[in-house]
Design a protein around this motif. Structure first.
Motif, PDB file in Angstrom:
ATOM      1  N   PHE A   1     -40.099  29.027  57.290  1.00 24.50           N
ATOM      2  CA  PHE A   1     -39.022  29.271  56.332  1.00 24.50           C
ATOM      3  C   PHE A   1     -39.416  28.636  55.004  1.00 24.50           C
ATOM      4  O   PHE A   1     -40.344  27.836  54.942  1.00 24.50           O
ATOM      5  CB  PHE A   1     -37.692  28.684  56.816  1.00 24.50           C
ATOM      6  CG  PHE A   1     -37.669  27.181  56.867  1.00 24.50           C
ATOM      7  CD1 PHE A   1     -38.073  26.526  58.009  1.00 24.50           C
ATOM      8  CD2 PHE A   1     -37.254  26.453  55.773  1.00 24.50           C
ATOM      9  CE1 PHE A   1     -38.072  25.131  58.051  1.00 24.50           C
ATOM     10  CE2 PHE A   1     -37.243  25.061  55.804  1.00 24.50           C
ATOM     11  CZ  PHE A   1     -37.654  24.401  56.953  1.00 24.50           C
ATOM     12  N   SER A   2     -38.673  29.011  53.963  1.00 23.07           N
ATOM     13  CA  SER A   2     -38.903  28.370  52.681  1.00 23.07           C
ATOM     14  C   SER A   2     -37.582  28.184  51.929  1.00 23.07           C
ATOM     15  O   SER A   2     -37.079  27.082  51.826  1.00 23.07           O
ATOM     16  CB  SER A   2     -39.911  29.204  51.876  1.00 23.07           C
ATOM     17  OG  SER A   2     -40.080  28.654  50.623  1.00 23.07           O
ATOM     18  N   CYS A   3     -36.977  29.283  51.438  1.00 20.42           N
ATOM     19  CA  CYS A   3     -35.818  29.131  50.542  1.00 20.42           C
ATOM     20  C   CYS A   3     -34.521  28.795  51.272  1.00 20.42           C
ATOM     21  O   CYS A   3     -33.616  28.227  50.704  1.00 20.42           O
ATOM     22  CB  CYS A   3     -35.616  30.413  49.733  1.00 20.42           C
ATOM     23  SG  CYS A   3     -34.967  31.797  50.691  1.00 20.42           S
ATOM     24  N   ARG A   4     -34.393  29.212  52.495  1.00 22.93           N
ATOM     25  CA  ARG A   4     -33.179  29.054  53.308  1.00 22.93           C
ATOM     26  C   ARG A   4     -31.965  29.793  52.765  1.00 22.93           C
ATOM     27  O   ARG A   4     -30.846  29.497  53.164  1.00 22.93           O
ATOM     28  CB  ARG A   4     -32.740  27.598  53.429  1.00 22.93           C
ATOM     29  CG  ARG A   4     -33.631  26.701  54.182  1.00 22.93           C
ATOM     30  CD  ARG A   4     -33.071  25.317  53.990  1.00 22.93           C
ATOM     31  NE  ARG A   4     -34.041  24.311  54.315  1.00 22.93           N
ATOM     32  CZ  ARG A   4     -33.966  23.564  55.394  1.00 22.93           C
ATOM     33  NH1 ARG A   4     -32.988  23.731  56.233  1.00 22.93           N
ATOM     34  NH2 ARG A   4     -34.873  22.666  55.611  1.00 22.93           N
TER      35      ARG A   4
ATOM     36  N   GLY B   1     -31.979  33.443  52.055  1.00 18.59           N
ATOM     37  CA  GLY B   1     -32.036  34.902  52.155  1.00 18.59           C
ATOM     38  C   GLY B   1     -32.809  35.592  51.055  1.00 18.59           C
ATOM     39  O   GLY B   1     -32.662  36.787  50.848  1.00 18.59           O
ATOM     40  N   ALA B   2     -33.654  34.860  50.333  1.00 20.96           N
ATOM     41  CA  ALA B   2     -34.323  35.486  49.195  1.00 20.96           C
ATOM     42  C   ALA B   2     -35.827  35.670  49.345  1.00 20.96           C
ATOM     43  O   ALA B   2     -36.394  36.602  48.798  1.00 20.96           O
ATOM     44  CB  ALA B   2     -34.036  34.679  47.937  1.00 20.96           C
ATOM     45  N   CYS B   3     -36.506  34.791  50.095  1.00 20.89           N
ATOM     46  CA  CYS B   3     -37.977  34.773  49.994  1.00 20.89           C
ATOM     47  C   CYS B   3     -38.700  35.566  51.087  1.00 20.89           C
ATOM     48  O   CYS B   3     -39.873  35.846  50.957  1.00 20.89           O
ATOM     49  CB  CYS B   3     -38.474  33.335  50.017  1.00 20.89           C
ATOM     50  SG  CYS B   3     -38.398  32.562  51.650  1.00 20.89           S
ATOM     51  N   THR B   4     -38.040  35.877  52.171  1.00 22.66           N
ATOM     52  CA  THR B   4     -38.571  36.606  53.349  1.00 22.66           C
ATOM     53  C   THR B   4     -39.569  35.807  54.205  1.00 22.66           C
ATOM     54  O   THR B   4     -40.131  36.351  55.144  1.00 22.66           O
ATOM     55  CB  THR B   4     -39.203  37.983  53.008  1.00 22.66           C
ATOM     56  OG1 THR B   4     -40.458  37.814  52.375  1.00 22.66           O
ATOM     57  CG2 THR B   4     -38.272  38.838  52.153  1.00 22.66           C
ATOM     58  N   THR B   5     -39.774  34.545  53.903  1.00 23.66           N
ATOM     59  CA  THR B   5     -40.687  33.750  54.740  1.00 23.66           C
ATOM     60  C   THR B   5     -40.207  33.694  56.191  1.00 23.66           C
ATOM     61  O   THR B   5     -41.013  33.664  57.123  1.00 23.66           O
ATOM     62  CB  THR B   5     -40.783  32.309  54.191  1.00 23.66           C
ATOM     63  OG1 THR B   5     -41.170  32.383  52.835  1.00 23.66           O
ATOM     64  CG2 THR B   5     -41.790  31.474  54.969  1.00 23.66           C
ATOM     65  N   CYS B   6     -38.895  33.684  56.379  1.00 25.45           N
ATOM     66  CA  CYS B   6     -38.341  33.529  57.728  1.00 25.45           C
ATOM     67  C   CYS B   6     -38.119  34.867  58.435  1.00 25.45           C
ATOM     68  O   CYS B   6     -37.454  34.910  59.472  1.00 25.45           O
ATOM     69  CB  CYS B   6     -37.017  32.782  57.656  1.00 25.45           C
ATOM     70  SG  CYS B   6     -35.747  33.781  56.841  1.00 25.45           S
TER      71      CYS B   6
ATOM     72  N   CYS C   1     -32.747  32.748  58.328  1.00 27.45           N
ATOM     73  CA  CYS C   1     -31.985  31.712  57.609  1.00 27.45           C
ATOM     74  C   CYS C   1     -30.565  32.162  57.311  1.00 27.45           C
ATOM     75  O   CYS C   1     -29.703  31.319  57.062  1.00 27.45           O
ATOM     76  CB  CYS C   1     -32.702  31.286  56.331  1.00 27.45           C
ATOM     77  SG  CYS C   1     -32.805  32.570  55.070  1.00 27.45           S
TER      78      CYS C   1
ATOM     79  N   LEU D   1     -33.672  38.203  58.499  1.00 25.01           N
ATOM     80  CA  LEU D   1     -33.988  36.894  57.918  1.00 25.01           C
ATOM     81  C   LEU D   1     -33.223  35.835  58.709  1.00 25.01           C
ATOM     82  O   LEU D   1     -31.990  35.769  58.650  1.00 25.01           O
ATOM     83  CB  LEU D   1     -33.569  36.865  56.443  1.00 25.01           C
ATOM     84  CG  LEU D   1     -34.239  37.921  55.557  1.00 25.01           C
ATOM     85  CD1 LEU D   1     -33.709  37.834  54.127  1.00 25.01           C
ATOM     86  CD2 LEU D   1     -35.754  37.786  55.579  1.00 25.01           C
TER      87      LEU D   1
HETATM   88  S1  FES Z   1     -36.213  31.147  54.281  1.00 26.70           S
HETATM   89 FE1  FES Z   1     -36.289  32.410  52.540  1.00 26.70          FE
HETATM   90  S2  FES Z   1     -35.385  34.252  53.214  1.00 26.70           S
HETATM   91 FE2  FES Z   1     -35.126  32.898  54.864  1.00 26.70          FE
END
Ligand code: FES
Length: 122
Positions: free
Chosen positions: A41-44, A46-51, A81, A79
């Motif tokens: 995860f990264s942004c937590r 809902g924006a970055c798509t890492t999760c 997060c 996502l």
């Molecule tokens: S952690 Fe960035 S979209 Fe879920």
């Protein structure tokens, strides 16, 4: 009464499968972290798509998943997060940058696009 669902996360890059219990009113990622399970995860928010994960079984609810196009949501991506479980779930982590590249293409943000305007080659 709050229902709780079983969420099985296959972390493909680490070849690890972990199952957690997630109440229907809690985000899956936040609950996973509390149980010492850490999918990427990264942004937590809902924006970055890492999760992003692929949903293999079950249903979830992700009204704030602004980083994920409706088309990819229909194709079964989510996502974690900003996802709430709505049934028992089985999900697997995406390939590196898979969702990002499906949405924006391989070259977005890597010198071919500046300020959101594609650069003409002329
Ligand atoms: S952690 Fe960035 S979209 Fe879920």
């Amino acid at each position: 009464m709050t229902k709780t669902y079983k969420v099985t996360i296959h972390h493909r890059q680490e070849n690890r499968i972990q199952t957690i219990e997630v109440p229907e009113d809690q985000y899956i990622l936040a609950t996973a972290e509390k149980q010492a399970v850490e999918p990427p995860f990264s942004c937590r928010n809902g924006a970055c798509t890492t999760c992003a994960v692929r949903v293999l079984e079950g249903k979830l609810y992700q009204p704030e998943a602004m980083g994920l196009s409706p088309e990819l949501q229909r194709k079964g991506y989510a996502l974690l997060c900003v996802s709430y479980p709505r049934s028992d779930l089985v999900v697997e982590t995406q390939d590196e940058d898979e969702v990002y590249e499906l949405q924006f293409g391989r070259y977005f943000g890597r010198g071919k696009v500046r300020f959101g305007i594609p650069i003409e080659d002329d």
